[in-house]
Design a protein around this motif. Structure first.
Motif, PDB file in Angstrom:
ATOM      1  N   HIS A  66      40.160  13.580  -5.889  1.00 19.17           N
ATOM      2  CA  HIS A  66      39.509  12.246  -6.330  1.00 19.17           C
ATOM      3  C   HIS A  66      37.848  12.231  -6.374  1.00 19.17           C
ATOM      4  CE1 HIS A  66      43.316  10.130  -5.323  1.00 19.17           C
ATOM      5  NE2 HIS A  66      43.673  11.147  -4.492  1.00 19.17           N
ATOM      6  N   CYS A  67      37.300  13.328  -6.177  1.00 20.45           N
ATOM      7  CA  CYS A  67      35.942  13.474  -6.249  1.00 20.45           C
ATOM      8  C   CYS A  67      35.562  13.815  -7.886  1.00 20.45           C
ATOM      9  CB  CYS A  67      35.400  14.744  -5.276  1.00 20.45           C
ATOM     10  SG  CYS A  67      35.482  14.050  -3.491  1.00 20.45           S
ATOM     11  N   ASP A  68      34.243  13.706  -8.042  1.00 17.97           N
ATOM     12  CA  ASP A  68      33.774  13.676  -9.248  1.00 17.97           C
ATOM     13  C   ASP A  68      33.145  15.050  -9.643  1.00 17.97           C
ATOM     14  OD1 ASP A  68      34.627  11.196 -10.603  1.00 17.97           O
ATOM     15  OD2 ASP A  68      33.258  10.451  -9.087  1.00 17.97           O
ATOM     16  N   TYR A  69      32.631  15.714  -8.391  1.00 23.56           N
ATOM     17  CA  TYR A  69      31.911  16.782  -8.480  1.00 23.56           C
ATOM     18  C   TYR A  69      32.140  17.481  -7.052  1.00 23.56           C
ATOM     19  CZ  TYR A  69      27.812  19.921  -9.915  1.00 23.56           C
ATOM     20  OH  TYR A  69      27.226  21.203 -10.112  1.00 23.56           O
ATOM     21  N   VAL A  70      32.409  18.769  -6.854  1.00 21.50           N
ATOM     22  CA  VAL A  70      32.589  19.476  -5.768  1.00 21.50           C
ATOM     23  C   VAL A  70      31.759  20.725  -5.709  1.00 21.50           C
ATOM     24  CG1 VAL A  70      34.424  20.507  -4.199  1.00 21.50           C
ATOM     25  CG2 VAL A  70      35.030  18.395  -5.418  1.00 21.50           C
ATOM     26  N   VAL A  71      31.062  20.944  -4.571  1.00 26.86           N
ATOM     27  CA  VAL A  71      30.088  22.025  -4.080  1.00 26.86           C
ATOM     28  C   VAL A  71      31.100  22.764  -3.020  1.00 26.86           C
ATOM     29  CG1 VAL A  71      28.016  23.012  -3.634  1.00 26.86           C
ATOM     30  CG2 VAL A  71      28.192  20.854  -5.165  1.00 26.86           C
ATOM     31  N   ALA A  72      31.060  23.979  -3.206  1.00 26.63           N
ATOM     32  CA  ALA A  72      31.641  24.840  -2.014  1.00 26.63           C
ATOM     33  C   ALA A  72      30.751  26.006  -1.376  1.00 26.63           C
ATOM     34  CB  ALA A  72      33.021  25.275  -2.040  1.00 26.63           C
ATOM     35  N   GLY A  73      30.813  26.252  -0.223  1.00 27.11           N
ATOM     36  CA  GLY A  73      30.094  27.352   0.232  1.00 27.11           C
ATOM     37  C   GLY A  73      31.159  28.582  -0.064  1.00 27.11           C
ATOM     38  N   THR A  74      30.596  29.824  -0.217  1.00 26.97           N
ATOM     39  CA  THR A  74      31.277  31.025  -0.615  1.00 26.97           C
ATOM     40  C   THR A  74      32.403  31.338   0.341  1.00 26.97           C
ATOM     41  OG1 THR A  74      29.712  32.274   0.559  1.00 26.97           O
ATOM     42  CG2 THR A  74      29.488  32.167  -1.764  1.00 26.97           C
ATOM     43  N   THR A  75      32.263  31.101   1.644  1.00 24.78           N
ATOM     44  CA  THR A  75      33.301  31.243   2.548  1.00 24.78           C
ATOM     45  C   THR A  75      34.445  30.237   2.836  1.00 24.78           C
ATOM     46  OG1 THR A  75      31.942  30.380   4.344  1.00 24.78           O
ATOM     47  CG2 THR A  75      31.759  32.877   3.905  1.00 24.78           C
ATOM     48  N   SER A  76      34.347  29.125   2.057  1.00 20.64           N
ATOM     49  CA  SER A  76      35.046  27.892   2.024  1.00 20.64           C
ATOM     50  C   SER A  76      36.548  28.213   1.548  1.00 20.64           C
ATOM     51  CB  SER A  76      34.666  26.801   1.084  1.00 20.64           C
ATOM     52  OG  SER A  76      33.380  26.464   1.655  1.00 20.64           O
ATOM     53  N   THR A  77      37.440  27.626   2.113  1.00 26.42           N
ATOM     54  CA  THR A  77      38.993  27.697   2.002  1.00 26.42           C
ATOM     55  C   THR A  77      39.666  26.399   1.715  1.00 26.42           C
ATOM     56  OG1 THR A  77      39.495  28.032   4.074  1.00 26.42           O
ATOM     57  CG2 THR A  77      39.122  30.190   2.757  1.00 26.42           C
ATOM     58  N   PHE A  78      40.629  26.431   0.708  1.00 24.75           N
ATOM     59  CA  PHE A  78      41.392  25.210   0.604  1.00 24.75           C
ATOM     60  C   PHE A  78      42.995  25.482   0.611  1.00 24.75           C
ATOM     61  CE2 PHE A  78      37.449  25.915  -1.870  1.00 24.75           C
ATOM     62  CZ  PHE A  78      36.798  24.678  -1.699  1.00 24.75           C
ATOM     63  N   ALA A 118      38.788  23.346   4.186  1.00 19.85           N
ATOM     64  CA  ALA A 118      39.367  22.135   3.951  1.00 19.85           C
ATOM     65  C   ALA A 118      40.791  22.154   3.796  1.00 19.85           C
ATOM     66  CB  ALA A 118      38.787  21.786   2.394  1.00 19.85           C
ATOM     67  N   VAL A 119      41.458  21.628   4.934  1.00 21.93           N
ATOM     68  CA  VAL A 119      42.803  21.593   5.063  1.00 21.93           C
ATOM     69  C   VAL A 119      43.730  20.242   4.709  1.00 21.93           C
ATOM     70  CG1 VAL A 119      44.823  22.376   6.766  1.00 21.93           C
ATOM     71  CG2 VAL A 119      42.530  23.336   6.864  1.00 21.93           C
ATOM     72  N   GLY A 120      44.834  20.256   4.249  1.00 23.00           N
ATOM     73  CA  GLY A 120      45.414  19.155   3.784  1.00 23.00           C
ATOM     74  C   GLY A 120      44.961  17.920   3.027  1.00 23.00           C
ATOM     75  N   ILE A 121      44.933  16.964   3.781  1.00 21.36           N
ATOM     76  CA  ILE A 121      44.053  15.742   3.068  1.00 21.36           C
ATOM     77  C   ILE A 121      42.620  16.164   2.855  1.00 21.36           C
ATOM     78  CG2 ILE A 121      43.250  14.578   5.092  1.00 21.36           C
ATOM     79  CD1 ILE A 121      44.081  12.007   3.681  1.00 21.36           C
ATOM     80  N   GLY A 122      41.998  17.101   3.570  1.00 22.88           N
ATOM     81  CA  GLY A 122      40.665  17.707   3.170  1.00 22.88           C
ATOM     82  C   GLY A 122      40.715  18.331   1.829  1.00 22.88           C
ATOM     83  N   THR A 123      41.821  18.798   1.326  1.00 23.70           N
ATOM     84  CA  THR A 123      41.750  19.423  -0.011  1.00 23.70           C
ATOM     85  C   THR A 123      42.197  18.552  -1.055  1.00 23.70           C
ATOM     86  OG1 THR A 123      42.058  21.649   0.665  1.00 23.70           O
ATOM     87  CG2 THR A 123      43.067  21.079  -1.566  1.00 23.70           C
ATOM     88  N   SER A 124      43.112  17.630  -0.587  1.00 24.96           N
ATOM     89  CA  SER A 124      43.838  16.588  -1.519  1.00 24.96           C
ATOM     90  C   SER A 124      42.558  15.536  -1.839  1.00 24.96           C
ATOM     91  CB  SER A 124      44.897  15.541  -0.567  1.00 24.96           C
ATOM     92  OG  SER A 124      46.076  16.582  -0.436  1.00 24.96           O
ATOM     93  N   MET A 125      41.745  15.175  -1.064  1.00 26.04           N
ATOM     94  CA  MET A 125      40.737  14.214  -1.323  1.00 26.04           C
ATOM     95  C   MET A 125      39.573  14.836  -2.286  1.00 26.04           C
ATOM     96  SD  MET A 125      37.805  14.286   1.761  1.00 26.04           S
ATOM     97  CE  MET A 125      38.826  14.016   3.155  1.00 26.04           C
ATOM     98  N   LEU A 126      39.628  16.030  -2.412  1.00 25.07           N
ATOM     99  CA  LEU A 126      38.682  16.636  -3.347  1.00 25.07           C
ATOM    100  C   LEU A 126      39.132  16.294  -4.941  1.00 25.07           C
ATOM    101  CD1 LEU A 126      37.999  20.014  -1.753  1.00 25.07           C
ATOM    102  CD2 LEU A 126      36.960  17.863  -1.464  1.00 25.07           C
TER     103      LEU A 126
END
Length: 253
Positions: free
Chosen positions: A117-129, A107-115
């Protein structure tokens, strides 16, 4: 319908899926418009109790499409910007439905910024921000300069927004903007479970409680406008021009 943003309604949940895998789900202006529309049209629909945003398996989003962003830099006059990306951010701020993100990959740039604004976030173990705005000679966007320090603390936010450091899934959970870390490929399924749990709760109580937890929309839109203004100034700078010139050279090589 934009074929790169797929919208489906099922089990009282609207699922918004980015589908541009050949570009790592980099978001174009047209895709931003489709994302805004998917969020906006859910607002007055009582059958939609929750919204999920996902990029599918392997990648969430590489952020703004670089060709679009380079075009903004080339055409910028140093004043405030008005873009479909900003409209999308406004849609996030004004959204009243519980919003869940399923992140499986980067999740890069606005891909991280938008999170934020979220109420609940689930991420895979290999995800990066990552929020590498600084590497483009730019500044934070999406009210991230307000929300990230509020969530993570100043020092973590500085490392991410100013130093451009990448955050792992486990560190994101510790920092407080990821709720659950799951095996790769399981983020969307876990997000659907969370959505089902939310949809079974009393809707009015959920809406009121959610509103109490969040900053006032007008405070967030003011920060988005300020960031846009400062980004417009930076886009006119030698730093941004040099950064995008280097990127263009690498893409042609």
């Amino acid at each position: 319908m934009n074929r790169q943003v797929i919208v489906t309604d099922e089990d009282a949940t609207r699922v918004i899926r980015l589908r541009r895998p050949e570009k790592k789900n980099a978001i174009t202006q047209e895709m931003f418009r489709a994302l805004s529309d998917a969020i906006d049209t859910a607002q007055n629909n009582p059958d939609i109790r929750c919204i999920i945003i996902t990029g599918g398996s392997g990648v969430f989003t590489a952020g703004n499409d670089l060709d679009d962003l380079a075009g903004e830099v080339a055409s910028s006059d140093g004043g405030p910007r008005a873009s479909s990306a900003t409209k999308f951010l406004y849609s996030l701020v004004q959204n009243v439905k519980p919003l869940i993100a399923a992140v499986d990959g980067s999740a890069v740039g606005i891909g991280t910024s938008m999170l934020f604004h979220c109420d609940y976030v689930v991420a895979g173990t290999t995800s990066t921000f990552s929020t590498p705005f600084i590497h483009f000679g730019l500044v934070p966007q999406g009210a991230s300069s307000l929300l990230m320090p509020r969530t993570m603390g100043h020092q973590r936010a500085f490392a991410a927004l100013v130093m451009g450091r990448t955050i792992s899934a486990n560190d994101a959970r510790i920092a407080g903007f990821v709720n659950a870390v799951v095996p790769p490929g399981h983020a969307e399924a876990e997000a659907r479970k969370a959505a089902l749990e939310i949809c079974e709760l009393p809707p009015q109580a959920v809406a009121v409680s959610r509103r109490m937890l969040r900053l006032p929309p007008e405070e967030l839109t003011r920060r988005i406008d300020l960031e846009d203004y400062l980004a417009g100034e930076q886009m006119h700078s030698h730093e941004a021009a040099a950064a995008f010139k280097a990127i263009a050279a690498r893409m042609k090589a």
